[in-house]
Design an enzyme around this catalytic site. Structure first.
Site, PDB file in Angstrom:
ATOM      1  N   TYR A   1       2.896   0.311 -19.410  1.00 54.26           N
ATOM      2  CA  TYR A   1       2.697   0.420 -17.730  1.00 54.26           C
ATOM      3  C   TYR A   1       3.223   1.520 -17.385  1.00 54.26           C
ATOM      4  CZ  TYR A   1       2.920  -1.121 -13.412  1.00 54.26           C
ATOM      5  OH  TYR A   1       3.236  -1.650 -11.263  1.00 54.26           O
TER       6      TYR A   1
ATOM      7  N   SER B   1       5.721   3.485  -9.271  1.00 52.73           N
ATOM      8  CA  SER B   1       7.096   1.939  -9.685  1.00 52.73           C
ATOM      9  C   SER B   1       8.072   2.706  -9.918  1.00 52.73           C
ATOM     10  CB  SER B   1       6.651   1.026 -10.517  1.00 52.73           C
ATOM     11  OG  SER B   1       7.407  -0.020 -11.046  1.00 52.73           O
TER      12      SER B   1
END
Ligand code: NAP
Length: 248
Positions: A157, A143
Protein backbone atom coordinates in the site's frame (compact mmCIF):
# COMPACT_ATOMS: atom_id res chain seq x y z
CA UNK A 1 -22.27 28.91 -13.07
CA UNK A 2 -21.41 25.91 -10.93
CA UNK A 3 -18.19 24.08 -11.75
CA UNK A 4 -18.12 20.29 -12.10
CA UNK A 5 -16.05 18.01 -9.89
CA UNK A 6 -15.59 14.25 -10.32
CA UNK A 7 -14.43 12.20 -7.29
CA UNK A 8 -13.64 8.49 -7.25
CA UNK A 9 -14.81 6.48 -4.25
CA UNK A 10 -17.21 8.93 -2.63
CA UNK A 11 -19.79 6.53 -1.23
CA UNK A 12 -18.05 6.95 2.15
CA UNK A 13 -14.97 8.22 3.96
CA UNK A 14 -12.72 10.97 2.62
CA UNK A 15 -14.39 10.90 -0.82
CA UNK A 16 -17.84 11.45 0.69
CA UNK A 17 -16.61 14.28 2.93
CA UNK A 18 -14.98 15.89 -0.12
CA UNK A 19 -18.18 15.54 -2.14
CA UNK A 20 -20.25 17.25 0.55
CA UNK A 21 -17.71 20.05 1.13
CA UNK A 22 -17.56 20.63 -2.63
CA UNK A 23 -21.34 20.71 -2.94
CA UNK A 24 -21.52 23.24 -0.11
CA UNK A 25 -18.89 25.39 -1.88
CA UNK A 26 -20.81 25.58 -5.15
CA UNK A 27 -19.57 22.60 -7.18
CA UNK A 28 -21.77 20.06 -8.93
CA UNK A 29 -20.42 16.65 -7.97
CA UNK A 30 -20.19 13.39 -9.90
CA UNK A 31 -18.68 10.38 -8.16
CA UNK A 32 -18.27 6.64 -8.45
CA UNK A 33 -18.38 3.74 -6.06
CA UNK A 34 -17.55 0.07 -6.49
CA UNK A 35 -20.28 -1.93 -4.75
CA UNK A 36 -22.18 -0.10 -2.01
CA UNK A 37 -25.18 1.23 -3.94
CA UNK A 38 -27.10 2.24 -0.79
CA UNK A 39 -24.19 4.30 0.56
CA UNK A 40 -23.72 5.93 -2.85
CA UNK A 41 -27.42 6.88 -3.01
CA UNK A 42 -27.15 8.36 0.50
CA UNK A 43 -24.17 10.52 -0.58
CA UNK A 44 -26.08 11.58 -3.71
CA UNK A 45 -29.10 12.66 -1.62
CA UNK A 46 -26.81 14.67 0.68
CA UNK A 47 -25.17 16.41 -2.31
CA UNK A 48 -28.59 17.36 -3.68
CA UNK A 49 -29.80 18.52 -0.26
CA UNK A 50 -26.94 21.04 -0.33
CA UNK A 51 -28.38 22.55 -3.52
CA UNK A 52 -25.90 20.97 -5.93
CA UNK A 53 -26.52 18.59 -8.79
CA UNK A 54 -25.02 15.14 -8.32
CA UNK A 55 -24.35 11.97 -10.28
CA UNK A 56 -23.51 8.55 -8.82
CA UNK A 57 -21.98 5.93 -11.15
CA UNK A 58 -21.00 2.36 -10.33
CA UNK A 59 -17.50 1.81 -11.75
CA UNK A 60 -14.41 -0.14 -10.72
CA UNK A 61 -11.38 2.13 -11.15
CA UNK A 62 -9.32 -0.91 -12.17
CA UNK A 63 -11.53 -1.47 -15.23
CA UNK A 64 -10.51 0.74 -18.16
CA UNK A 65 -13.88 0.65 -19.95
CA UNK A 66 -15.73 1.57 -16.76
CA UNK A 67 -13.31 4.46 -16.06
CA UNK A 68 -13.69 5.84 -19.59
CA UNK A 69 -17.50 5.58 -19.28
CA UNK A 70 -17.44 7.29 -15.87
CA UNK A 71 -15.75 10.38 -17.32
CA UNK A 72 -17.95 10.36 -20.43
CA UNK A 73 -21.16 10.18 -18.39
CA UNK A 74 -19.95 13.04 -16.18
CA UNK A 75 -19.12 15.28 -19.11
CA UNK A 76 -22.38 14.41 -20.92
CA UNK A 77 -24.43 15.21 -17.82
CA UNK A 78 -22.68 18.45 -16.81
CA UNK A 79 -21.26 19.68 -20.11
CA UNK A 80 -17.61 19.59 -19.05
CA UNK A 81 -15.22 19.02 -16.18
CA UNK A 82 -13.30 21.44 -13.93
CA UNK A 83 -11.81 19.28 -11.21
CA UNK A 84 -10.95 15.66 -10.44
CA UNK A 85 -10.13 13.95 -7.12
CA UNK A 86 -8.31 10.64 -7.51
CA UNK A 87 -9.46 9.22 -4.18
CA UNK A 88 -10.56 5.57 -4.45
CA UNK A 89 -8.07 3.25 -2.81
CA UNK A 90 -7.78 0.07 -0.77
CA UNK A 91 -5.66 -1.44 1.98
CA UNK A 92 -5.36 -5.10 2.94
CA UNK A 93 -4.61 -7.02 6.12
CA UNK A 94 -1.42 -6.26 8.04
CA UNK A 95 1.41 -8.55 6.94
CA UNK A 96 5.16 -8.40 6.34
CA UNK A 97 6.08 -8.60 2.65
CA UNK A 98 7.36 -12.18 3.02
CA UNK A 99 3.79 -13.35 3.65
CA UNK A 100 2.02 -11.43 0.90
CA UNK A 101 0.41 -13.45 -1.89
CA UNK A 102 0.85 -12.53 -5.53
CA UNK A 103 -2.93 -12.12 -5.78
CA UNK A 104 -2.93 -9.54 -3.00
CA UNK A 105 -0.09 -7.59 -4.63
CA UNK A 106 -1.81 -7.68 -8.01
CA UNK A 107 -5.09 -6.31 -6.64
CA UNK A 108 -3.32 -3.62 -4.56
CA UNK A 109 -1.44 -2.28 -7.57
CA UNK A 110 -4.44 -2.78 -9.89
CA UNK A 111 -6.66 -0.52 -7.80
CA UNK A 112 -4.22 1.94 -6.22
CA UNK A 113 -1.76 2.38 -9.11
CA UNK A 114 -3.20 1.12 -12.41
CA UNK A 115 -6.69 2.39 -11.50
CA UNK A 116 -5.43 5.77 -10.28
CA UNK A 117 -3.28 6.19 -13.41
CA UNK A 118 -6.21 5.34 -15.71
CA UNK A 119 -8.35 7.89 -13.88
CA UNK A 120 -5.61 10.54 -14.04
CA UNK A 121 -5.23 9.87 -17.77
CA UNK A 122 -8.95 10.39 -18.40
CA UNK A 123 -8.94 13.52 -16.22
CA UNK A 124 -6.00 14.87 -18.24
CA UNK A 125 -7.81 14.15 -21.51
CA UNK A 126 -10.97 15.95 -20.39
CA UNK A 127 -9.39 18.91 -18.56
CA UNK A 128 -6.48 19.80 -20.81
CA UNK A 129 -7.05 23.00 -22.82
CA UNK A 130 -4.91 21.55 -25.58
CA UNK A 131 -7.58 18.87 -26.09
CA UNK A 132 -10.59 21.18 -25.86
CA UNK A 133 -11.06 21.09 -22.08
CA UNK A 134 -11.57 24.07 -19.79
CA UNK A 135 -8.44 23.57 -17.69
CA UNK A 136 -8.76 22.87 -13.98
CA UNK A 137 -7.20 20.90 -11.15
CA UNK A 138 -6.46 17.30 -10.20
CA UNK A 139 -5.89 16.21 -6.61
CA UNK A 140 -4.45 12.75 -5.99
CA UNK A 141 -5.19 11.23 -2.59
CA UNK A 142 -1.90 9.66 -1.54
CA UNK A 143 -0.84 8.90 2.07
CA UNK A 144 1.93 9.71 4.51
CA UNK A 145 2.54 5.94 4.22
CA UNK A 146 4.45 6.84 1.04
CA UNK A 147 7.25 8.29 3.19
CA UNK A 148 6.83 5.99 6.24
CA UNK A 149 6.90 2.69 4.28
CA UNK A 150 4.36 0.96 6.59
CA UNK A 151 6.71 -1.91 7.62
CA UNK A 152 5.03 -5.15 8.77
CA UNK A 153 1.69 -3.60 7.98
CA UNK A 154 1.38 -2.94 4.26
CA UNK A 155 4.49 -1.94 2.34
CA UNK A 156 2.53 -2.72 -0.84
CA UNK A 157 0.00 0.00 0.00
CA UNK A 158 2.75 2.46 0.98
CA UNK A 159 4.57 1.84 -2.31
CA UNK A 160 1.34 2.24 -4.28
CA UNK A 161 0.94 5.69 -2.73
CA UNK A 162 4.57 6.57 -3.53
CA UNK A 163 3.65 5.90 -7.16
CA UNK A 164 0.85 8.46 -6.83
CA UNK A 165 3.32 11.01 -5.45
CA UNK A 166 5.58 10.54 -8.46
CA UNK A 167 2.58 10.73 -10.80
CA UNK A 168 1.72 14.05 -9.15
CA UNK A 169 5.21 15.47 -9.73
CA UNK A 170 5.40 14.38 -13.36
CA UNK A 171 1.83 15.12 -14.39
CA UNK A 172 2.02 18.61 -12.88
CA UNK A 173 4.88 19.31 -15.30
CA UNK A 174 3.08 17.72 -18.26
CA UNK A 175 -0.21 19.55 -17.70
CA UNK A 176 0.87 22.93 -16.32
CA UNK A 177 1.25 24.36 -19.85
CA UNK A 178 -2.26 23.09 -20.66
CA UNK A 179 -4.07 24.87 -17.82
CA UNK A 180 -4.25 21.97 -15.35
CA UNK A 181 -2.73 21.99 -11.86
CA UNK A 182 -1.91 18.61 -10.27
CA UNK A 183 -1.33 18.18 -6.55
CA UNK A 184 -1.61 15.50 -3.87
CA UNK A 185 -2.83 15.38 -0.30
CA UNK A 186 -1.14 12.82 1.93
CA UNK A 187 -3.49 12.03 4.82
CA UNK A 188 -2.27 10.48 8.04
CA UNK A 189 -4.54 8.21 10.09
CA UNK A 190 -8.09 9.33 9.41
CA UNK A 191 -11.34 8.10 10.94
CA UNK A 192 -12.93 6.10 8.11
CA UNK A 193 -14.01 2.51 7.43
CA UNK A 194 -10.82 1.72 5.50
CA UNK A 195 -9.12 0.45 8.67
CA UNK A 196 -11.93 -2.06 9.33
CA UNK A 197 -11.64 -3.20 5.71
CA UNK A 198 -8.00 -4.04 6.51
CA UNK A 199 -9.07 -6.01 9.60
CA UNK A 200 -8.20 -3.29 12.15
CA UNK A 201 -11.35 -1.31 13.07
CA UNK A 202 -9.59 0.49 15.97
CA UNK A 203 -6.40 1.37 14.06
CA UNK A 204 -7.07 5.08 13.58
CA UNK A 205 -7.82 5.67 17.27
CA UNK A 206 -4.83 3.55 18.38
CA UNK A 207 -2.32 5.31 16.12
CA UNK A 208 -3.96 8.72 16.43
CA UNK A 209 -2.91 9.14 20.06
CA UNK A 210 0.74 8.65 19.06
CA UNK A 211 0.74 11.66 16.72
CA UNK A 212 1.97 15.12 17.83
CA UNK A 213 -1.63 16.37 17.74
CA UNK A 214 -2.73 13.39 19.85
CA UNK A 215 -5.62 12.16 17.73
CA UNK A 216 -6.66 10.77 14.37
CA UNK A 217 -7.98 13.15 11.72
CA UNK A 218 -11.55 13.49 10.53
CA UNK A 219 -12.42 12.98 6.87
CA UNK A 220 -13.59 16.60 6.80
CA UNK A 221 -10.08 17.79 7.74
CA UNK A 222 -8.64 15.96 4.73
CA UNK A 223 -11.43 17.28 2.50
CA UNK A 224 -10.54 20.84 3.53
CA UNK A 225 -7.05 20.43 2.05
CA UNK A 226 -8.42 18.85 -1.12
CA UNK A 227 -10.93 21.68 -1.57
CA UNK A 228 -8.19 24.28 -1.10
CA UNK A 229 -6.00 22.64 -3.75
CA UNK A 230 -8.99 22.59 -6.15
CA UNK A 231 -9.79 26.25 -5.48
CA UNK A 232 -8.51 29.42 -7.13
CA UNK A 233 -6.75 30.24 -3.84
CA UNK A 234 -4.24 27.56 -4.87
CA UNK A 235 -3.82 29.06 -8.34
CA UNK A 236 0.01 29.03 -8.16
CA UNK A 237 0.26 25.62 -6.46
CA UNK A 238 1.10 22.62 -8.64
CA UNK A 239 3.24 19.54 -8.08
CA UNK A 240 2.78 19.91 -4.30
CA UNK A 241 2.42 17.04 -1.81
CA UNK A 242 0.37 18.35 1.13
CA UNK A 243 0.73 16.25 4.29
CA UNK A 244 -2.38 16.35 6.51
CA UNK A 245 -1.30 13.94 9.21
CA UNK A 246 -1.31 15.64 12.59
CA UNK A 247 2.49 16.02 12.43
CA UNK A 248 3.22 12.30 12.11
P1 NAP B 1 -12.89 4.07 2.53
O1 NAP B 1 -13.69 4.65 3.64
O2 NAP B 1 -12.56 2.62 2.56
O3 NAP B 1 -13.66 4.43 1.16
C1 NAP B 1 -13.13 3.96 -0.04
C2 NAP B 1 -14.00 4.41 -1.19
O4 NAP B 1 -13.39 3.97 -2.40
C3 NAP B 1 -15.40 3.83 -1.17
O5 NAP B 1 -16.30 4.77 -1.73
C4 NAP B 1 -15.28 2.61 -2.09
O6 NAP B 1 -16.51 2.25 -2.71
C5 NAP B 1 -14.31 3.15 -3.12
N1 NAP B 1 -13.55 2.10 -3.79
C6 NAP B 1 -12.75 1.16 -3.26
N2 NAP B 1 -12.24 0.38 -4.22
C7 NAP B 1 -12.73 0.84 -5.40
C8 NAP B 1 -12.58 0.45 -6.74
N3 NAP B 1 -11.82 -0.59 -7.10
N4 NAP B 1 -13.24 1.16 -7.70
C9 NAP B 1 -14.03 2.20 -7.35
N5 NAP B 1 -14.21 2.63 -6.09
C10 NAP B 1 -13.58 1.94 -5.12
O7 NAP B 1 -11.51 4.83 2.34
P2 NAP B 1 -10.96 6.25 2.89
O8 NAP B 1 -10.32 6.02 4.19
O9 NAP B 1 -11.98 7.29 2.72
O10 NAP B 1 -9.77 6.46 1.85
C11 NAP B 1 -9.87 7.31 0.72
C12 NAP B 1 -8.46 7.48 0.16
O11 NAP B 1 -7.65 8.07 1.19
C13 NAP B 1 -7.79 6.18 -0.23
O12 NAP B 1 -7.04 6.37 -1.42
C14 NAP B 1 -6.85 5.90 0.94
O13 NAP B 1 -5.74 5.14 0.57
C15 NAP B 1 -6.47 7.31 1.34
N6 NAP B 1 -5.98 7.42 2.73
C16 NAP B 1 -6.80 7.10 3.77
C17 NAP B 1 -6.28 7.19 5.06
C18 NAP B 1 -7.11 6.85 6.27
O14 NAP B 1 -6.55 6.74 7.38
N7 NAP B 1 -8.42 6.69 6.15
C19 NAP B 1 -4.97 7.61 5.27
C20 NAP B 1 -4.18 7.94 4.17
C21 NAP B 1 -4.70 7.84 2.90
P3 NAP B 1 -17.43 1.04 -2.09
O15 NAP B 1 -17.85 1.49 -0.72
O16 NAP B 1 -18.58 0.93 -3.03
O17 NAP B 1 -16.54 -0.17 -2.04
Amino acid sequence: MRKTLLITGASRGIGRATALSAAARGWNVAFNYRQDEAAAQATLAEIEALGAEGLAVRADVADEAEVVALFERTVERFGGLDGFVNNAGIVDHSQPLVEMSAERLRRMFEVNVYGAFLCAREAARHLSRERGGRGGAIVNVSSIAARLGSPNEYVDYAASKAALDTLTLGLAKELGPHGVRVNAVRPGVTLTDIHASGGQPGRAERLGVTTPLGRAGDAEEIAAGILWLLSDEASYTTGALLDIGGGR
